[in-house]
Enzyme design. Sequence first.
Site, short mmCIF file in Angstrom:
data_model
loop_
_atom_site.label_atom_id
_atom_site.label_comp_id
_atom_site.label_asym_id
_atom_site.label_seq_id
_atom_site.Cartn_x
_atom_site.Cartn_y
_atom_site.Cartn_z
N GLU A 265 80.16 48.42 68.24
CA GLU A 265 79.60 47.21 67.63
C GLU A 265 80.74 46.43 67.01
O GLU A 265 81.82 46.96 66.79
CB GLU A 265 78.54 47.56 66.59
CG GLU A 265 79.04 48.34 65.37
CD GLU A 265 79.65 47.47 64.29
OE1 GLU A 265 79.22 46.30 64.13
OE2 GLU A 265 80.57 47.94 63.59
N SER B 217 81.33 49.71 59.44
CA SER B 217 82.34 48.67 59.60
C SER B 217 83.75 49.28 59.46
O SER B 217 84.11 50.16 60.24
CB SER B 217 82.11 47.54 58.59
OG SER B 217 82.91 46.42 58.88
N HIS C 26 76.41 45.49 61.94
CA HIS C 26 76.48 44.45 60.92
C HIS C 26 75.21 43.61 60.81
O HIS C 26 75.11 42.77 59.94
CB HIS C 26 77.67 43.52 61.20
CG HIS C 26 78.99 44.13 60.89
ND1 HIS C 26 79.66 44.92 61.79
CD2 HIS C 26 79.77 44.07 59.79
CE1 HIS C 26 80.81 45.32 61.27
NE2 HIS C 26 80.91 44.81 60.04
#
Length: 297
Positions: free
Chosen positions: A202, A106, A264
């Site tokens: 992503e 992330s 995630h």
Amino acid sequence: MQPGDTVAIVSPSGTPDPDQLRRGAERLEGLGLKVVLGPHALDRQELDYLAGSDAARAADLQAAWCDPDVSAVFCSRGGYGAARLLDLLDWDAMRAAGPKVLLGSSDITALHHTFGIELGVPTLHGPMPACGEMAGGQGPEPRGWEHFQAALFGTPQPVPGDRVLSPGTAEGVLTGGNLSLLASMCGTRHHPSFDGKIVLLEDIGEEPYRIDRMLTQLLQAGAFTGVRGIVLGSWVDCGDPYPVLRDRLLPLGVPILAGLPVGHGTPQLSVWLGALGVIDTESCSLSGQFRDEQQAR
């Protein structure tokens, strides 16, 4: 890594939940690893989305990386804030410390990307100690936990996709991570380039039009020039991203594998960034070997 190695947990982004951090540390200790916590890992400052001041977070990260007794530095969680540290780190001192493992995902994309540029070391994109995939109350998520251990201890497993957007095979150093973070680095001295590489993308909580905007920014900035292939991870709470992903990425004319459980979602599988990756759309998988960049050229 090997059982008995020391892992330092730091918080370069947001403040972790103390109970989750404790459970995550205990599960790492259950693998035979020694765990130490950065002095400021649980700090919180006036900007409550940050785990303490920039100076304190940078000091924890650099001290852990430069500690000769530490084999790996694990980021406790993502959130926001890692990019704020990039100009505060002494990259010469960190280069002198030699290679070790950096783990995170992330927001940690900012560190993955810059560690690859500044230090030339592969980094591990995977579940973090104070996040549910590792620190859930009922135990770690089984599939992601098994995959994480295999990657950490030297036998990384292939990562399956669930669809092919553009067929073919490609080999190159795997790079990338969170789309929002990569786009935010355009125009900085850490500007992303996917030339000669396979790029992982992503994200979470982004509407398709914002995905379009970020891909367009990267395309117009030249980041995709020379890219060899693309792997698309999870798109949690992003509506249906595939029409815009096809629209923006298919014109590149490279193999594109999608639906990888990386990012995630649950499970969250682990991949080495900065190491050789191979896309094979016939088997619908991304595989890799722990090899340096020169071998991928």
